[in-house]
Design an enzyme around this catalytic site. Structure first.
Site, PDB file in Angstrom:
ATOM      1  N   LYS A 179       0.691  -1.212  -0.114  1.00  0.00           N
ATOM      2  CA  LYS A 179      -0.043  -0.047   0.177  1.00  0.00           C
ATOM      3  C   LYS A 179       0.951   1.325  -0.092  1.00  0.00           C
ATOM      4  O   LYS A 179       2.137   1.155   0.124  1.00  0.00           O
ATOM      5  CB  LYS A 179      -0.812  -0.057   1.182  1.00  0.00           C
ATOM      6  CG  LYS A 179      -1.850  -1.188   1.280  1.00  0.00           C
ATOM      7  CD  LYS A 179      -2.821  -1.138  -0.133  1.00  0.00           C
ATOM      8  CE  LYS A 179      -4.241  -1.941   0.011  1.00  0.00           C
ATOM      9  NZ  LYS A 179      -3.568  -3.287  -0.272  1.00  0.00           N
TER      10      LYS A 179
HETATM   11  C1  LIG Z   1      -9.782  -2.564  -1.960  1.00  0.00           C
HETATM   12  C2  LIG Z   1      -9.320  -3.285  -0.807  1.00  0.00           C
HETATM   13  N1  LIG Z   1     -10.085  -3.642   0.399  1.00  0.00           N
HETATM   14  C3  LIG Z   1      -9.719  -4.319   1.430  1.00  0.00           C
HETATM   15  C4  LIG Z   1      -8.343  -4.815   1.490  1.00  0.00           C
HETATM   16  C5  LIG Z   1      -7.957  -5.397   2.829  1.00  0.00           C
HETATM   17  O1  LIG Z   1      -6.859  -5.013   3.409  1.00  0.00           O
HETATM   18  P1  LIG Z   1      -5.754  -6.199   4.192  1.00  0.00           P
HETATM   19  O2  LIG Z   1      -5.028  -6.716   3.087  1.00  0.00           O
HETATM   20  O3  LIG Z   1      -4.911  -5.255   4.894  1.00  0.00           O
HETATM   21  O4  LIG Z   1      -6.532  -7.025   5.227  1.00  0.00           O
HETATM   22  C6  LIG Z   1      -7.345  -4.562   0.551  1.00  0.00           C
HETATM   23  C7  LIG Z   1      -5.973  -4.772   0.609  1.00  0.00           C
HETATM   24  O5  LIG Z   1      -5.546  -5.522  -0.230  1.00  0.00           O
HETATM   25  C8  LIG Z   1      -7.921  -3.730  -0.564  1.00  0.00           C
HETATM   26  O6  LIG Z   1      -7.095  -3.391  -1.778  1.00  0.00           O
END
Ligand SMILES: Cc1ncc(COP(=O)(O)O)c(C=O)c1O
Length: 363
Positions: A179
């Site tokens: 990110k």
């Molecule tokens: C659009 C979106 N929603 C939710 C997530 C979930 O985040 P995490 O990987 O920190 O659980 C991500 C991350 O990959 C994402 O890109």
């Protein structure tokens, strides 16, 4: 090899982690409090509640807003799976609304078509770091008394007319290493709602405000101070990281003016933070998307397909009975390629990426 993503960790982060390790405060403590204050200030919300992933942030946000079984939540099928899964986690039903071509984000007109008496919430996703059409979406939410939880997991600092995403409804962010800023694993909920903030803090820690006094069902999805202090340092650098992403994106778009290659646009009034720089490869290009991905891989350029299978077409969702078609989401899934533009990518890398693409298109 030019990787598709690369976290930028400097001495500031390693020093902060060492200091935390030596302090003995390893779990949620003062570091988390300081990160929350800084992040709330950055987004412009009253509260920020640190969680241990973006997925858990979505889950906790929906629970904190009282979403549960029997409720319908409208979202986009063109996202990472956890957007829709978070709706299933709380027992509610994901209802998909198709996207717009201009920014790959949920189309508010399609949201209107999906409203029923059971609709309780909307989860717009600011995909790739481009804000969804929040003005229109907030109007719909106000007219129909709906909760809005913004999936801003890819959109740290993206803005509409100067207002930061995650401050329209309740916002959910991810700090996964790919990110725009990272804490290793991590997430954040941003909100102005006193009750939601209060519930989110309880739900992340076994439903307790006071240790061993459990008022509701909760989990352990707390962030550690070790992660939080990385986040504090990353947040200080975020504006600079974003500027470099935006400059790289502009440079690459100027270079990629080839027939059949559609470079990403930015809607009027929006600031795109380019978590992903995503082009579309159309039939006019004379090459298939997958052949172009292979040519880039052979040339040592990392790419990503975000996402090759829209959520409603994932085997698990098909098993749940999702069989409606979402034409634009499916078209995007067939055409998109994300290219490296993260802050470590240099101008000569961008020239090279463009050369590899040009060669592949001409061969
Ligand atoms: C659009 C979106 N929603 C939710 C997530 C979930 O985040 P995490 O990987 O920190 O659980 C991500 C991350 O990959 C994402 O890109």
């Amino acid at each position: 090899m030019i990787p598709i993503a690369k976290p930028l960790i400097g001495d500031e982060e390693t020093d902060a982690v060492m200091k935390t390790l030596k302090s003995g405060s390893l779990a949620q403590g003062d570091g988390v409090n300081r990160f929350e204050d800084a992040f709330a200030g950055f987004v412009g919300t009253k509260y920020a509640i640190a969680i241990n992933s973006g997925t858990a942030a979505l889950h906790v946000a929906l629970l904190s807003h009282g979403l549960s079984e029997g409720d319908e939540v409208i979202t986009t099928p063109f996202s990472f799976i956890s957007t829709a899964n978070s709706i299933l986690f709380v027992g509610a039903k994901p209802v998909f609304a198709d996207v717009r071509e201009e920014d790959f984000n949920i189309d508010p007109e399609c949201i209107l078509e999906k409203l029923t008496k059971k609709t309780k919430a909307i989860i717009p996703v600011h995909l790739y770091g481009h804000p969804a059409d929040m003005k229109f979406i907030m109007e719909i939410a106000e007219d129909h008394n709906l909760t809005v939880v913004e999936d801003a997991c890819q959109a740290h600092g993206a803005k509409i007319d100067g207002r930061v995403v995650g401050s329209y409804g309740s916002g959910c962010f991810s700090f996964y290493p790919t990110k725009n800023m990272t804490t290793g694993e991590g997430g954040m909920i941003t909100t102005d709602d006193d009750l939601v903030a209060d519930r989110a803090r309880m739900i992340r820690s076994h439903g307790a405000k006071i240790r061993y006094q459990h008022e509701m069902l909760g989990y352990n999805v707390r962030m550690t101070d070790i992660s939080a202090v990385i986040g504090i340092e990353q947040l200080k650098k975020l504006n600079d990281f974003t500027k470099r992403r935006q400059e790289n994106a502009k440079y690459l778009s100027d270079m990629l003016q080839f027939k059949g290659i559609l470079t990403p646009g930015v809607r009027d009034g929006c600031e795109h933070v380019f978590h992903q720089y995503t082009i579309r490869v159309t039939d006019d290009s004379g090459i298939s998307r997958d052949d172009l991905v292979s040519a880039l891989a052979e040339g040592g350029v990392g790419t990503g397909i975000h996402y090759s299978v829209p959520i409603h077409k994932q085997p698990f969702y098909k098993d749940l009975g999702y069989n409606e078609e979402y034409a634009l989401s499916e078209l995007m899934a067939d055409q998109v390629i994300s290219l490296p533009i993260h802050p470590s990518v240099k101008t000569h890398d961008l020239d090279y990426i463009s050369e590899v693409i040009k060669k592949a298109l001409c061969s």
